[in-house]
Design a protein around this motif. Structure first.
Motif, PDB file in Angstrom:
ATOM      1  N   ILE A 116      36.079 -17.598  37.985  1.00 35.11           N
ATOM      2  CA  ILE A 116      34.831 -16.360  37.611  1.00 35.11           C
ATOM      3  C   ILE A 116      35.057 -15.795  36.464  1.00 35.11           C
ATOM      4  O   ILE A 116      34.117 -15.285  35.693  1.00 35.11           O
ATOM      5  N   PHE A 117      36.191 -15.016  36.226  1.00 32.63           N
ATOM      6  CA  PHE A 117      36.425 -14.396  35.002  1.00 32.63           C
ATOM      7  C   PHE A 117      36.325 -14.898  33.537  1.00 32.63           C
ATOM      8  O   PHE A 117      35.369 -14.694  32.923  1.00 32.63           O
ATOM      9  N   TRP A 118      36.950 -16.247  33.790  1.00 36.86           N
ATOM     10  CA  TRP A 118      36.783 -16.911  32.533  1.00 36.86           C
ATOM     11  C   TRP A 118      35.127 -17.640  32.239  1.00 36.86           C
ATOM     12  O   TRP A 118      34.972 -17.684  31.197  1.00 36.86           O
ATOM     13  N   SER A 119      34.707 -17.802  33.319  1.00 36.48           N
ATOM     14  CA  SER A 119      33.345 -18.360  33.246  1.00 36.48           C
ATOM     15  C   SER A 119      32.383 -17.230  32.605  1.00 36.48           C
ATOM     16  O   SER A 119      31.483 -17.472  31.824  1.00 36.48           O
ATOM     17  N   ILE A 120      32.534 -16.062  33.230  1.00 33.26           N
ATOM     18  CA  ILE A 120      31.723 -14.851  32.439  1.00 33.26           C
ATOM     19  C   ILE A 120      32.092 -14.638  31.337  1.00 33.26           C
ATOM     20  O   ILE A 120      31.267 -14.484  30.260  1.00 33.26           O
ATOM     21  N   TYR A 121      33.454 -14.869  30.905  1.00 34.99           N
ATOM     22  CA  TYR A 121      33.631 -14.668  29.367  1.00 34.99           C
ATOM     23  C   TYR A 121      33.290 -15.547  28.561  1.00 34.99           C
ATOM     24  O   TYR A 121      32.733 -15.237  27.570  1.00 34.99           O
ATOM     25  N   LEU A 122      33.167 -16.764  28.886  1.00 37.63           N
ATOM     26  CA  LEU A 122      32.507 -17.894  28.192  1.00 37.63           C
ATOM     27  C   LEU A 122      31.130 -17.853  28.120  1.00 37.63           C
ATOM     28  O   LEU A 122      30.607 -18.288  26.853  1.00 37.63           O
ATOM     29  N   ALA A 123      30.399 -17.408  29.074  1.00 33.43           N
ATOM     30  CA  ALA A 123      28.838 -17.173  29.039  1.00 33.43           C
ATOM     31  C   ALA A 123      28.497 -16.292  27.914  1.00 33.43           C
ATOM     32  O   ALA A 123      27.630 -16.462  27.022  1.00 33.43           O
ATOM     33  N   VAL A 124      29.092 -15.164  28.101  1.00 33.41           N
ATOM     34  CA  VAL A 124      29.008 -13.710  27.216  1.00 33.41           C
ATOM     35  C   VAL A 124      29.393 -14.408  25.827  1.00 33.41           C
ATOM     36  O   VAL A 124      28.761 -14.058  24.852  1.00 33.41           O
ATOM     37  N   LEU A 125      30.414 -14.985  25.605  1.00 34.65           N
ATOM     38  CA  LEU A 125      30.850 -15.487  24.253  1.00 34.65           C
ATOM     39  C   LEU A 125      29.889 -16.498  23.567  1.00 34.65           C
ATOM     40  O   LEU A 125      29.566 -16.444  22.305  1.00 34.65           O
ATOM     41  N   ILE A 126      29.412 -17.246  24.260  1.00 34.07           N
ATOM     42  CA  ILE A 126      28.300 -18.479  23.870  1.00 34.07           C
ATOM     43  C   ILE A 126      26.933 -17.613  23.357  1.00 34.07           C
ATOM     44  O   ILE A 126      26.413 -17.928  22.386  1.00 34.07           O
ATOM     45  N   CYS A 127      26.658 -16.745  24.014  1.00 35.66           N
ATOM     46  CA  CYS A 127      25.363 -15.840  23.858  1.00 35.66           C
ATOM     47  C   CYS A 127      25.696 -15.069  22.376  1.00 35.66           C
ATOM     48  O   CYS A 127      25.017 -15.060  21.558  1.00 35.66           O
ATOM     49  N   LEU A 128      26.930 -14.552  22.327  1.00 38.07           N
ATOM     50  CA  LEU A 128      27.160 -13.684  21.209  1.00 38.07           C
ATOM     51  C   LEU A 128      27.318 -14.611  19.948  1.00 38.07           C
ATOM     52  O   LEU A 128      26.721 -14.193  18.891  1.00 38.07           O
ATOM     53  N   VAL A 129      27.873 -15.788  19.983  1.00 37.54           N
ATOM     54  CA  VAL A 129      27.807 -16.594  19.002  1.00 37.54           C
ATOM     55  C   VAL A 129      26.606 -16.972  18.581  1.00 37.54           C
ATOM     56  O   VAL A 129      26.193 -16.947  17.249  1.00 37.54           O
ATOM     57  N   VAL A 130      25.672 -17.380  19.277  1.00 36.83           N
ATOM     58  CA  VAL A 130      24.243 -17.886  18.845  1.00 36.83           C
ATOM     59  C   VAL A 130      23.604 -16.677  18.310  1.00 36.83           C
ATOM     60  O   VAL A 130      22.690 -16.885  17.324  1.00 36.83           O
ATOM     61  N   LEU A 131      23.709 -15.423  18.802  1.00 29.71           N
ATOM     62  CA  LEU A 131      23.104 -14.233  18.338  1.00 29.71           C
ATOM     63  C   LEU A 131      23.671 -13.832  17.026  1.00 29.71           C
ATOM     64  O   LEU A 131      22.819 -13.514  16.003  1.00 29.71           O
ATOM     65  N   ALA A 132      24.904 -14.096  16.675  1.00 23.13           N
ATOM     66  CA  ALA A 132      25.702 -13.837  15.389  1.00 23.13           C
ATOM     67  C   ALA A 132      25.150 -14.735  14.275  1.00 23.13           C
ATOM     68  O   ALA A 132      25.500 -14.383  13.260  1.00 23.13           O
ATOM     69  N   SER A 133      24.868 -15.957  14.682  1.00 20.61           N
ATOM     70  CA  SER A 133      24.746 -16.973  13.551  1.00 20.61           C
ATOM     71  C   SER A 133      23.272 -17.062  13.189  1.00 20.61           C
ATOM     72  O   SER A 133      22.405 -16.960  13.914  1.00 20.61           O
ATOM     73  N   ASP A 134      23.122 -17.480  11.886  1.00 21.09           N
ATOM     74  CA  ASP A 134      21.783 -17.703  11.241  1.00 21.09           C
ATOM     75  C   ASP A 134      21.420 -19.185  11.676  1.00 21.09           C
ATOM     76  O   ASP A 134      20.309 -19.595  11.308  1.00 21.09           O
TER      77      ASP A 134
END
Length: 456
Positions: free
Chosen positions: A351-369
């Protein structure tokens, strides 16, 4: 111009020497290395390749290299492997941009120090492992440059000699490693389809290269030795693997992939998390925005992970992914009123790492051009691990099978750092240099004290 070129050559020579000196401790290790070293006493070169192709594997270029370099030519392997480690950094940068600066190359080579000891030693520095993973990965990146230029920069390659060289090296790479072959073909197809969707002119040269790569992959996957190898490795490493249902393959594979991602690849994951969080924060304008919420959650999760790493008594709550094998989840959900604390403790890491991974993917997409490109790289990284779901050596192959995934994640990190000019920040350089030097030197001293061991 002469002074600039001489300065560049001096810097490259120093970098080469540093990497080369580290590899002087690498020697022929018991196991695969010694097996390939001694095989020349039993077979001639071409008889050996014929034997391996029909009895074990379609990785003919790798088998040829192993036969050649382990037959008294480890000194040549050290020189070539050093060159390819540095080339790995250059080729990742060249995939993202045309002109590569030395400070960028140095940064990416240092970022390899965020790989865990087990991935560094078995995928990049082990003689057998490097030829099976590092070398095909470098070849694949070189072969993908014409596709990257066309897809990311709309600059089709017009030099016929470069295209032929890409095709030749790509052909070798696609029948050198299964994970590499699938990634190459997937990226090639996307590089051709996306421009077509945008109603651009069909690039016949890239289609020709794709066909060459497909032929290489077919040689790899259809080699007669593959079926014999599957039977042998099933009996040795995972009896009954061939009888598992699709659901069981997914179940076993999911446990394996969580363990590898957040135990063996945790440094590179944390680095990606830190870089993407910084970049989204820099872009953020409104503290009530979705980005602000994601950044806040990411910081909290990041602090939790760092804190847990310092407290041994609670590490199992976050990293014990194997405990779920003792749990009957279906029965627990059907009789939820009988569920005890142990049930939730067992599921908590997922549960913890699934949340971590979901947040991470969203951040990476938002951070990239280049959102689609980085998302594609992340998906390819996961997919190259999912391939192991079909292998009976899923637990026995070691962490060298994570090399492709790690390089793809590092490619995303490199993209974020370069496109956002983070290398102009001295604090970023301090973090990169400090961690990388600490991690690599600790591996070096571990080898000196305990003896060289490529499989950690």
């Amino acid at each position: 111009m002469f002074v600039k070129n001489r300065t560049f050559l001096v810097k490259m020579a120093i970098l080469f020497l540093c990497v080369y000196l580290f590899q002087l401790i690498v020697k022929v290790a018991p196991g695969d290395d010694t097996w390939f070293r001694d095989i020349s006493n039993q077979f001639s070169f071409f008889d050996y390749l014929n034997f391996r192709f029909n009895e074990w594997s379609g990785r003919i270029p790798v088998e040829a290299a192993l036969y050649f370099f382990l037959n008294g030519k480890v000194w040549a392997w050290r020189i070539l492997n050093t060159s390819l480690i540095i080339s790995l950094g250059y080729l990742m940068l060249r995939t993202l941009k045309r002109k590569v600066l030395f400070q960028e190359l140095l940064a990416v080579v240092l970022l390899l120090g965020f790989f865990s000891h087990s991935i560094l030693s078995s995928g990049l520095l082990w003689i057998t492992g490097s030829m099976n993973y590092l070398w095909p990965i470098c070849g694949a990146l070189f072969a993908m440059i014409p596709f990257a230029d066309y897809l990311l920069r709309d600059e089709p390659e017009k030099n016929t000699i470069k295209l032929i060289l890409s095709g030749f090296i790509g052909f070798i790479s696609t029948h050198s490693n299964e994970q590499v072959a699938l990634c190459m073909i997937s990226f090639s197809v996307i590089s051709i389809i996306v421009p077509l969707i945008k109603k651009k002119e069909i690039n016949i040269k890239l289609i020709f290269l794709l066909l060459v790569y497909i032929i290489g992959a077919l040689i790899l996957f259809l080699a007669p030795g593959n079926s014999k190898r599957f039977i042998s490795e099933t009996a040795t490493w995972f009896p009954g693997f061939d009888k598992l249902s699709l659901k069981d393959h997914v179940y076993v594979g999911t446990i394996w992939i969580f363990n590898k991602l957040f135990n063996e690849m945790k440094y590179i994951i944390l680095l990606l998390s830190g870089v993407s969080t910084i970049l989204v924060y820099r872009k953020m304008e409104d503290k009530k925005s979705f980005s602000y919420i994601l950044v806040s959650i990411s910081i909290v999760l990041f602090v939790i992970v760092l804190s847990v790493s310092l407290i041994d008594n609670i590490k199992f709550l976050f990293y014990d992914f194997s405990a779920i094998q003792k749990l009957d989840i279906g029965n627990g959900l059907l009789h939820f009123w009988r569920i005890g604390p142990h049930f939730f403790i067992t599921l908590f890491p997922y549960i913890f790492w699934s949340i971590y991974l979901a947040v991470l993917i969203c951040l990476v997409v938002l951070a990239s051009d280049q959102k689609y490109f980085v998302l594609l790289c992340l998906l390819a990284s996961i997919a190259s691990m999912v391939v192991m779901f079909a292998s009976p050596t899923i637990y026995a192959s070691g962490n060298r099978v994570l090399t492709v995934s790690s390089v793809l994640i590092l490619l995303v990190i490199t993209n974020l750092i370069i496109k956002s000019n983070l290398l102009n920040n001295k604090a970023i350089w301090l973090i990169i240099c400090t961690f990388s030097a600490t991690n690599i030197l600790s591996l070096f001293f571990n080898w000196l004290i305990n003896g060289y061991s490529p499989i950690l």
